[in-house]
Design a protein around this motif. Structure first.
Motif, short mmCIF file in Angstrom:
data_model
loop_
_atom_site.label_atom_id
_atom_site.label_comp_id
_atom_site.label_asym_id
_atom_site.label_seq_id
_atom_site.Cartn_x
_atom_site.Cartn_y
_atom_site.Cartn_z
N PHE A 59 0.90 -1.22 -0.04
CA PHE A 59 -0.08 0.18 -0.17
C PHE A 59 0.28 1.41 0.27
N PRO A 60 1.28 1.79 -1.00
CA PRO A 60 2.07 2.68 -1.45
C PRO A 60 2.08 3.65 -0.72
N PHE A 61 0.45 4.48 -0.39
CA PHE A 61 0.00 6.01 -0.47
C PHE A 61 -0.64 5.65 0.76
N PRO A 62 -0.06 6.21 1.99
CA PRO A 62 -0.98 6.63 2.67
C PRO A 62 -2.39 6.91 2.88
N ALA A 63 -2.44 7.12 4.04
CA ALA A 63 -4.10 7.72 3.81
C ALA A 63 -4.30 9.49 4.10
N LEU A 64 -2.94 9.62 4.50
CA LEU A 64 -2.14 10.90 5.86
C LEU A 64 -1.12 11.58 4.86
N ARG A 65 -0.91 13.07 5.27
CA ARG A 65 0.48 12.79 5.23
C ARG A 65 1.52 12.55 5.82
N TYR A 66 3.09 12.70 6.27
CA TYR A 66 3.84 12.17 7.03
C TYR A 66 3.18 13.54 8.20
N LYS A 67 3.89 14.20 7.37
CA LYS A 67 3.76 15.89 8.76
C LYS A 67 3.21 16.98 8.39
N GLU A 68 3.05 17.90 9.40
CA GLU A 68 2.07 18.39 9.43
C GLU A 68 2.30 19.28 8.21
N LYS A 102 16.11 19.53 -6.44
CA LYS A 102 16.58 18.63 -5.82
C LYS A 102 16.13 18.46 -4.51
N GLU A 103 16.31 19.70 -4.12
CA GLU A 103 16.23 20.20 -2.59
C GLU A 103 14.54 19.64 -2.26
N GLU A 104 14.09 20.82 -2.72
CA GLU A 104 12.72 20.63 -3.06
C GLU A 104 11.74 20.09 -2.94
N LYS A 105 12.52 18.59 -4.10
CA LYS A 105 11.60 17.56 -4.16
C LYS A 105 11.87 16.42 -3.50
N ASN A 106 13.36 17.19 -2.75
CA ASN A 106 13.45 16.21 -1.42
C ASN A 106 12.30 16.22 0.02
N ALA A 107 12.41 17.54 0.16
CA ALA A 107 11.89 17.75 0.89
C ALA A 107 10.11 17.43 0.54
N LEU A 108 10.00 17.90 -0.07
CA LEU A 108 8.64 17.23 -0.57
C LEU A 108 7.81 15.91 -0.33
N TYR A 109 8.75 14.76 -0.09
CA TYR A 109 9.01 13.16 -0.87
C TYR A 109 9.04 13.54 1.39
N ARG A 110 10.25 13.96 2.16
CA ARG A 110 9.95 13.71 3.59
C ARG A 110 8.81 14.75 4.30
N ALA A 111 7.90 15.34 3.37
CA ALA A 111 6.92 15.76 3.93
C ALA A 111 5.69 15.03 4.07
N ASN A 112 6.03 14.64 2.68
CA ASN A 112 4.76 13.46 2.55
C ASN A 112 4.88 11.95 3.47
N TYR A 113 6.99 11.55 3.35
CA TYR A 113 6.64 10.03 4.13
C TYR A 113 7.46 9.85 4.68
N CYS A 114 7.70 8.92 5.63
CA CYS A 114 8.16 8.66 6.49
C CYS A 114 9.79 8.25 6.32
N GLN A 115 9.39 7.36 5.25
CA GLN A 115 11.08 6.58 5.04
C GLN A 115 10.80 6.47 3.81
N THR A 116 12.24 6.60 3.14
CA THR A 116 11.94 6.13 1.80
C THR A 116 11.49 3.92 2.13
N PHE A 117 11.32 3.72 0.49
CA PHE A 117 11.06 2.57 -0.02
C PHE A 117 13.01 1.56 0.30
N ALA A 118 13.73 2.29 0.22
CA ALA A 118 15.00 1.67 0.69
C ALA A 118 15.32 1.99 1.96
N GLU A 119 14.80 2.89 2.73
CA GLU A 119 14.84 2.67 4.10
C GLU A 119 14.35 1.49 4.89
N PHE A 120 12.93 1.68 4.44
CA PHE A 120 12.20 0.64 5.62
C PHE A 120 12.20 -0.63 4.77
#
Lengths: 80, 159
Positions: B18-27, B48-66
């Motif tokens: 279930f790759p897309f959770p129901a909530l964003r990770y960060k407020e 690139k930094e903006e893309k990373n910031a968007l990812y980390r705002a929406n997700y806790c860990q990347t696929f590789a991490e978890f």
């Protein structure tokens, strides 16, 4: 990023259990008949051949006397 | 909530299936909200930094991490091997303190005498024991890795 994704075949959505059961029954019947045929031709016929070959040259009197003369029977004495 | 997620409930979970959770990770902060507005346009304009910031705002860990290996299997294998060694220890204690001597029919001389008797009686002469014995040679017809030694050869412990 993502290239072209090939289209997957649409899975069967209705009547799956019925069709699976039909397929499995046919498969089981075929495998069982194949096993029975293999058993007959590869095992049973070989065994019958081995038994026939043995009994072609089997002299029961000779082997009876061999065993008797070793003293292994309770009801018959050896020859000496 | 931003989607159906795993089961329609408002939980966040990192999962492969279930790759897309129901909530964003960060407020959502005002900076992140600005990025969301920019993201509605051409993605090639995001750095690139903006893309990373968007990812980390929406997700806790990347696929590789978890999906990374945790080494938990070593703990489980360790417990399994400990239990195996306990079993081996129990077996040793049984052998030492519980089991008595085997009966005399297990002695090699007895077993050889038994096999001599079986061969003399021509047991199973078609497909079994006597079918592998050559009565002229007084030895086995074919010797493989699991044929017993010739029982008619005298050994020191025979009577």
């Amino acid at each position: 990023m993502a290239g072209e994704v090939s289209k997957a075949a649409k899975p069967q959505l209705r009547g799956l259990l019925r069709s699976q059961i039909k397929r499995n029954i046919i498969l089981a019947a075929c495998v069982a008949t194949a096993a029975a045929v293999a058993q007959k031709f590869l095992y049973n016929d070989e065994r019958k051949k081995v038994y026939a070959e043995f009994y072609k040259t089997y002299d029961i009197e000779k082997s009876f006397n061999q065993i008797r003369n070793k003293g292994l029977f309770d009801s018959c004495e050896p020859d000496n | 909530m931003v989607g159906f997620g795993m089961n329609g409930m408002p939980f966040y979970v990192d999962r492969n299936d279930f790759p897309f959770p129901a909530l964003r990770y960060k407020e959502t902060t005002p900076e992140i909200q600005a990025l969301y507005e920019k993201q509605k346009g051409n993605w090639k304009l995001l750095t690139k930094e903006e893309k990373n910031a968007l990812y980390r705002a929406n997700y806790c860990q990347t696929f590789a991490e978890f999906n990374a290996p945790t080494g938990e299997w070593m703990e489980i294998v360790g417990y399994g091997l400990i239990l195996c060694s306990l079993g081996v220890g129990l077996f040793i204690l049984m052998k030492l303190f519980v089991t008595t001597e085997l009966p005399k029919s297990f002695k090699p001389s007895w077993v050889r005498a038994q096999m001599r008797r079986q061969i003399d009686l021509q047991v199973n002469p078609i497909t079994g024991l006597s079918s592998n014995w050559d009565y002229e040679k007084n030895d086995w017809k074919v010797k493989t890795w699991n044929t017993p030694p010739n029982p008619f050869i005298k050994c020191p412990d025979d009577e």
